[in-house]
Design a protein around this motif. Structure first.
Motif, short mmCIF file in Angstrom:
data_model
loop_
_atom_site.label_atom_id
_atom_site.label_comp_id
_atom_site.label_asym_id
_atom_site.label_seq_id
_atom_site.Cartn_x
_atom_site.Cartn_y
_atom_site.Cartn_z
N CYS A 77 0.84 -1.21 0.00
CA CYS A 77 0.00 0.00 0.00
C CYS A 77 0.87 1.25 0.00
O CYS A 77 0.88 2.02 0.97
CB CYS A 77 -0.94 0.01 1.20
SG CYS A 77 -2.33 -1.13 1.05
N TYR A 79 1.85 5.06 -1.28
CA TYR A 79 0.97 6.22 -1.43
C TYR A 79 1.81 7.41 -1.86
O TYR A 79 2.86 7.67 -1.28
CB TYR A 79 0.27 6.48 -0.09
CG TYR A 79 -0.69 7.65 -0.07
CD1 TYR A 79 -1.68 7.78 -1.02
CD2 TYR A 79 -0.62 8.60 0.94
CE1 TYR A 79 -2.58 8.83 -0.98
CE2 TYR A 79 -1.51 9.66 1.01
CZ TYR A 79 -2.49 9.77 0.03
OH TYR A 79 -3.39 10.81 0.07
N TRP A 108 -16.80 0.34 6.65
CA TRP A 108 -15.85 0.17 5.54
C TRP A 108 -14.56 -0.41 6.11
O TRP A 108 -14.19 -0.12 7.24
CB TRP A 108 -15.57 1.50 4.86
CG TRP A 108 -14.93 1.35 3.52
CD1 TRP A 108 -13.59 1.19 3.24
CD2 TRP A 108 -15.60 1.31 2.26
NE1 TRP A 108 -13.40 1.06 1.90
CE2 TRP A 108 -14.62 1.14 1.26
CE3 TRP A 108 -16.95 1.42 1.88
CZ2 TRP A 108 -14.93 1.06 -0.09
CZ3 TRP A 108 -17.25 1.35 0.53
CH2 TRP A 108 -16.25 1.18 -0.44
N GLU A 134 -4.17 6.69 -6.09
CA GLU A 134 -4.16 5.41 -5.37
C GLU A 134 -5.40 5.21 -4.51
O GLU A 134 -5.74 4.08 -4.14
CB GLU A 134 -2.93 5.29 -4.47
CG GLU A 134 -1.60 5.29 -5.22
CD GLU A 134 -0.95 6.65 -5.18
OE1 GLU A 134 0.29 6.71 -5.17
OE2 GLU A 134 -1.67 7.66 -5.15
N LEU A 135 -6.08 6.29 -4.12
CA LEU A 135 -7.21 6.18 -3.22
C LEU A 135 -8.45 5.64 -3.93
O LEU A 135 -8.77 6.06 -5.05
CB LEU A 135 -7.53 7.54 -2.60
CG LEU A 135 -6.45 8.13 -1.68
CD1 LEU A 135 -6.86 9.53 -1.24
CD2 LEU A 135 -6.23 7.24 -0.47
N ASN A 136 -9.14 4.74 -3.27
CA ASN A 136 -10.40 4.22 -3.80
C ASN A 136 -11.44 5.35 -3.76
O ASN A 136 -11.79 5.83 -2.68
CB ASN A 136 -10.86 3.05 -2.94
CG ASN A 136 -12.14 2.41 -3.45
OD1 ASN A 136 -12.84 2.95 -4.30
ND2 ASN A 136 -12.45 1.23 -2.92
N LEU A 138 -14.50 5.36 -4.08
CA LEU A 138 -15.78 4.97 -3.48
C LEU A 138 -15.71 4.88 -1.96
O LEU A 138 -16.74 4.72 -1.30
CB LEU A 138 -16.23 3.61 -4.04
CG LEU A 138 -16.41 3.54 -5.56
CD1 LEU A 138 -16.82 2.13 -5.96
CD2 LEU A 138 -17.43 4.55 -6.04
N ALA A 139 -14.51 4.99 -1.41
CA ALA A 139 -14.32 4.77 0.02
C ALA A 139 -14.39 6.06 0.82
O ALA A 139 -13.94 7.11 0.36
CB ALA A 139 -12.95 4.12 0.26
N ARG A 203 -7.56 5.07 5.28
CA ARG A 203 -7.87 5.14 3.87
C ARG A 203 -7.94 3.74 3.26
O ARG A 203 -7.48 2.76 3.87
CB ARG A 203 -6.79 5.97 3.14
CG ARG A 203 -6.66 7.40 3.70
CD ARG A 203 -5.24 7.91 3.60
NE ARG A 203 -5.11 9.21 4.24
CZ ARG A 203 -5.04 10.37 3.60
NH1 ARG A 203 -5.07 10.40 2.29
NH2 ARG A 203 -4.93 11.51 4.26
N ASP A 204 -8.46 3.69 2.05
CA ASP A 204 -8.53 2.46 1.27
C ASP A 204 -7.73 2.68 -0.01
O ASP A 204 -8.16 3.44 -0.88
CB ASP A 204 -9.99 2.10 0.97
CG ASP A 204 -10.11 0.79 0.21
OD1 ASP A 204 -9.11 0.08 0.05
OD2 ASP A 204 -11.24 0.48 -0.25
N ARG A 206 -6.20 1.43 -3.51
CA ARG A 206 -6.52 0.44 -4.53
C ARG A 206 -5.30 -0.38 -4.90
O ARG A 206 -4.20 0.17 -4.97
CB ARG A 206 -7.07 1.15 -5.78
CG ARG A 206 -8.41 1.82 -5.56
CD ARG A 206 -8.99 2.36 -6.83
NE ARG A 206 -8.24 3.53 -7.33
CZ ARG A 206 -8.61 4.27 -8.37
NH1 ARG A 206 -9.73 3.97 -9.00
NH2 ARG A 206 -7.91 5.29 -8.76
#
Length: 206
Positions: A77, A79, A108, A134-136, A138-139, A203-204, A206
């Motif tokens: 992960c 970032y 979530w 990189e951040l989803n 939808l999250a 954070r989420d 992707r």
């Protein structure tokens, strides 16, 4: 104190209201963690993580901040923000406990966390949106505050609309999509004496 048990005492479950009056949604939960837990968590995070000054790019120049940061997450992960790529440190037991509680609050699952350490009111965060690739998208982003109370502000990208709130010790701010697409946010400076503050944004990636 049994940290594992006490962290999962019932949180403040008062129905939150949306802090934003246009596109997007941000909910504020006061006193999600008790004052005693906040003190213990602050100390454990301060001593148990490898804090480093942040390096940001501003007007084409690299600037080393007094504010310190830690990037924690699952393997892989990484970032990138402000031109700098962060590789994650491993989760610690206190962080995993916090993560589990905020995941329940946000409905979530998160795989990473950016921590910021502000030593005083002169250390702040300028206007920005958390919209890196990189951040989803939808999250939600779940932000926990530990330590000194600080003012957090939103401003709409297209219209002259703003909103602000004081983030208290042990409070959580949830920012849901599509907030980052329409709003910027900032942690404002203050000349008032304030205690050091640790902010954790889950954070989420992707």
């Amino acid at each position: 104190m049994n940290m594992q048990t006490s962290l999962f005492e019932p949180v403040n479950t008062l129905a939150p209201h949306n802090l934003l009056n246009k596109e997007g949604c941000a909910h504020y939960f006061d006193q999600v963690f008790s004052p005693a837990n906040c003190i213990s968590l602050f100390e454990e995070l301060l001593e148990g993580l490898n804090w480093q000054p942040d390096c940001i790019t501003m007007f084409g120049k690299q600037i080393i901040t007094k504010r310190q940061v830690v990037w924690v997450g699952d393997a892989g992960c990484s970032y990138t923000y402000s031109g700098q790529k962060k590789y994650p440190q491993a989760w610690t037991p206190p962080l995993l406990l916090i993560k589990e509680k905020l995941e329940k609050l946000a409905s979530w699952q998160f795989n990473s966390c950016l921590l910021n350490l502000y030593h005083n009111g002169n250390e702040a965060m300028g206007w920005h949106s958390d919209n890196e690739v990189e951040l989803n998208p939808l999250a939600p982003i779940a932000s926990l505050s530990l330590g000194g109370e600080r003012k957090f502000a939103f401003r709409h990208k297209a219209e002259k609309v703003s909103s602000s709130i004081l983030l208290g010790n042990g409070s959580v701010l949830l920012m849901y999509p599509p907030t980052q697409a329409f709003w910027q946010h900032s942690l404002l400076k203050t000349r008032l004496p304030v205690l050091p503050r640790i902010n954790l944004t889950f954070r989420d990636i992707r």
